[in-house]
Design a protein around this motif. Structure first.
Motif, PDB file in Angstrom:
ATOM      1  N   ILE B  69      72.602  66.996  -7.916  1.00 58.59           N
ATOM      2  CA  ILE B  69      71.408  66.934  -8.761  1.00 58.59           C
ATOM      3  C   ILE B  69      71.444  68.051  -9.809  1.00 58.59           C
ATOM      4  O   ILE B  69      70.778  67.977 -10.835  1.00 58.59           O
ATOM      5  N   TRP B  70      72.255  69.078  -9.555  1.00 61.96           N
ATOM      6  CA  TRP B  70      72.374  70.195 -10.501  1.00 61.96           C
ATOM      7  C   TRP B  70      73.381  69.829 -11.590  1.00 61.96           C
ATOM      8  O   TRP B  70      74.486  70.359 -11.663  1.00 61.96           O
ATOM      9  N   HIS B  71      72.999  68.874 -12.384  1.00 63.71           N
ATOM     10  CA  HIS B  71      73.839  68.314 -13.433  1.00 63.71           C
ATOM     11  C   HIS B  71      72.867  67.612 -14.368  1.00 63.71           C
ATOM     12  O   HIS B  71      72.059  66.800 -13.929  1.00 63.71           O
ATOM     13  N   PRO B  72      72.908  67.929 -15.650  1.00 66.48           N
ATOM     14  CA  PRO B  72      71.857  67.434 -16.545  1.00 66.48           C
ATOM     15  C   PRO B  72      71.725  65.914 -16.586  1.00 66.48           C
ATOM     16  O   PRO B  72      70.617  65.403 -16.671  1.00 66.48           O
ATOM     17  N   SER B  75      70.149  64.804 -13.145  1.00 71.54           N
ATOM     18  CA  SER B  75      68.754  65.202 -12.923  1.00 71.54           C
ATOM     19  C   SER B  75      67.813  64.347 -13.774  1.00 71.54           C
ATOM     20  O   SER B  75      66.733  63.995 -13.337  1.00 71.54           O
TER      21      SER B  75
END
Lengths: 325, 325
Positions: B69-72, B75
């Motif tokens: 989820i830590w990916h633009p 997310s």
């Protein structure tokens, strides 16, 4: 051969029921508890988490309530929360609340109905009245009444550091940019720390603190920056507001570093492989996530926990302040 | 007074059981179905979703499996997925798989045990053998066997557009940058489209296509760019790879736009208020999320659905290509 609960009971010289109680965190006499824990350790007994969940009627799910996952700080935070929960065999419900108190309250009801074991919440709406010390609820960035458990970073000191770093870099007139909320929020301490530093060190400063909700790009901030042309050091309440401030300054033909320096707050990055975009006061996002999960699981299982965890922040120089080393 | 199922049955002249079947999407004679639907409409009967969930033994939860989820891109995608699910009274489990097939499989087992109704998955590990057409599973960006339902953007055409836009802007020697996977992935079509355009239009190009996993910043890409100094137009498999390529080019003293132009793929933004950072082939992220939710819910409820949805992409000029209007 696998060690069983029976083996533990026999070794400890207590009943099977006592072992079960200790494992499921139900109160027993301290002497009994010690015997059982010693037996567990010496026999290397592994607690079967699945069996335990069945017995304790836990769902092994936690809800994470965020204003929006589509936000670099929150997506990094959610990444680490899920990671730590997963290590503890917990599943994560994700809720983008967008400030919708009803949606937030839905998850609180799910906790009451045992469909969810607890909540980690970054909530900006007024759900204070639904939250109590009985509810397994850990908040970030928001105090509520004093009873609620929270994990936060040292926002006040972060504001002080921001002012100090700007002054160190020869800024003469500082500005704070960041809206205020009708609800008391932890992020306001960034402003308080900044102002405290300016006042105690007699640094000239102005502030732009409209009431939320505010669209930073809509004109008010532009008017403020236009009126305060002598400002050469800006501290923004978070990184996104800092980036929006830069957009406006560019429109006003002011160049970052040459004409002004700016420091944000949060420490957003695209992911681990990318550098900090802005000079920023970085929150220890992974540590905050770890502490939030640890605290919540302690609350759920009835173990002891810290009601308030305040973690240190650090200045990360990026491209929006001069290099003063 | 609230209209009840009994009222509907009476009005339609059918049994209560028939009304229940229609509401719960169980097969009945077409004539009966029409009578019931007409009665529901004319009486303005509101289906009680909670009661329905109880009857249908659905959990009203969906799992979203993402690499991180830590990916633009992810997310933003997750934001819209949760939004559409919430509108349909579904809750979302979030799983960062980081390519961990075991973690992915855990959710597949949860579907089998009716703890989760379905999965939307962006998975890059080999879980093909666990996924079947019987499982309510919608994938993005990955085909598996032909039986699996997917929603994707037009990756092949995206690659063609990227090449075309670079050529339009006077680039003479193009390059493709992006790793390949041992598993067939939809993203590879970006490369195929790019190469197809170059070949049919006789454009000179080179390509950097190492096998995954690859650390773009570790040296291999640098060697490639150092060896191909005449490259003046780059198409990267996604926006993050484009940003990493820019980092390396900066190290090699090459300035974007002056010395080369670059186009990414995805269309990442911090959120709605921010412009595109790079020139990019933007995927219709919100539409993809909407289609994925719609398709999955149709699969869950037994309604008809599209097995393959391919949505159009668009070129969004940013700061990494010259303005040719």
């Amino acid at each position: 051969m696998k060690v069983t609960m029976k083996d533990v009971a026999k070794y400890a010289g207590v009943s099977l029921g006592s072992v079960s109680k200790v494992i499921n965190k139900i109160h027993v006499k301290e002497a009994t508890r010690e015997k059982v824990l010693k037996a567990i350790e010496e026999l290397n007994y592994e607690i079967d988490e699945n069996a335990r969940a069945l017995k304790t009627n836990r769902s092994h799910t936690v809800a994470l309530i965020l204003p929006s996952i589509w936000h670099p700080f929150f997506s990094e935070f959610a990444y680490h929360i899920e990671e730590y929960l997963s290590k503890n065999k917990y599943k994560l419900f994700l809720c983008n609340s967008d400030g919708d108190a009803e949606k937030e309250n839905e998850y609180i009801q799910m906790v009451r109905q045992s469909k969810v074991d607890g909540i980690i919440g970054i909530t900006y709406s007024d759900i204070d009245r639904y939250v109590s010390s009985q509810l397994p609820f850990v908040t970030i960035d928001r105090h509520f009444s004093e009873e609620v458990t929270y994990v936060t970073s040292d926002n006040f000191h972060g504001g002080e550091i921001a002012a100090e770093e700007l002054v160190k870099r020869q800024c003469k007139k500082l500005a704070f940019v960041g809206a205020i909320s009708v609800y008391p929020t932890e992020t306001q301490n960034r402003k308080h720390g900044f102002i405290h530093y300016c006042e105690t060190n007699q640094i000239d400063f102005v502030k732009f603190t409209p009431l939320e909700p505010i669209d930073y790009l809509s004109g008010e901030l532009e008017d403020f920056l236009r009126e305060n042309t002598e400002v050469d050091g800006i501290f923004a309440i978070n990184d996104l507001v800092a980036l929006q401030t830069i957009q406006i300054m560019t429109k006003l033909n002011k160049k970052v570093v040459e004409d002004y320096q700016i420091i944000g707050f949060d420490g957003i990055r695209k992911n681990n492989e990318f550098p900090y975009e802005l000079s920023t006061i970085a929150q220890p996002i992974e540590k905050m996530a770890e502490a939030a999960v640890q605290t919540l699981l302690a609350l759920i299982t009835g173990n002891s926990f810290e009601q308030r965890t305040i973690l240190p922040v650090t200045f990360k120089p990026g491209k929006t302040t001069i290099n003063n080393e």
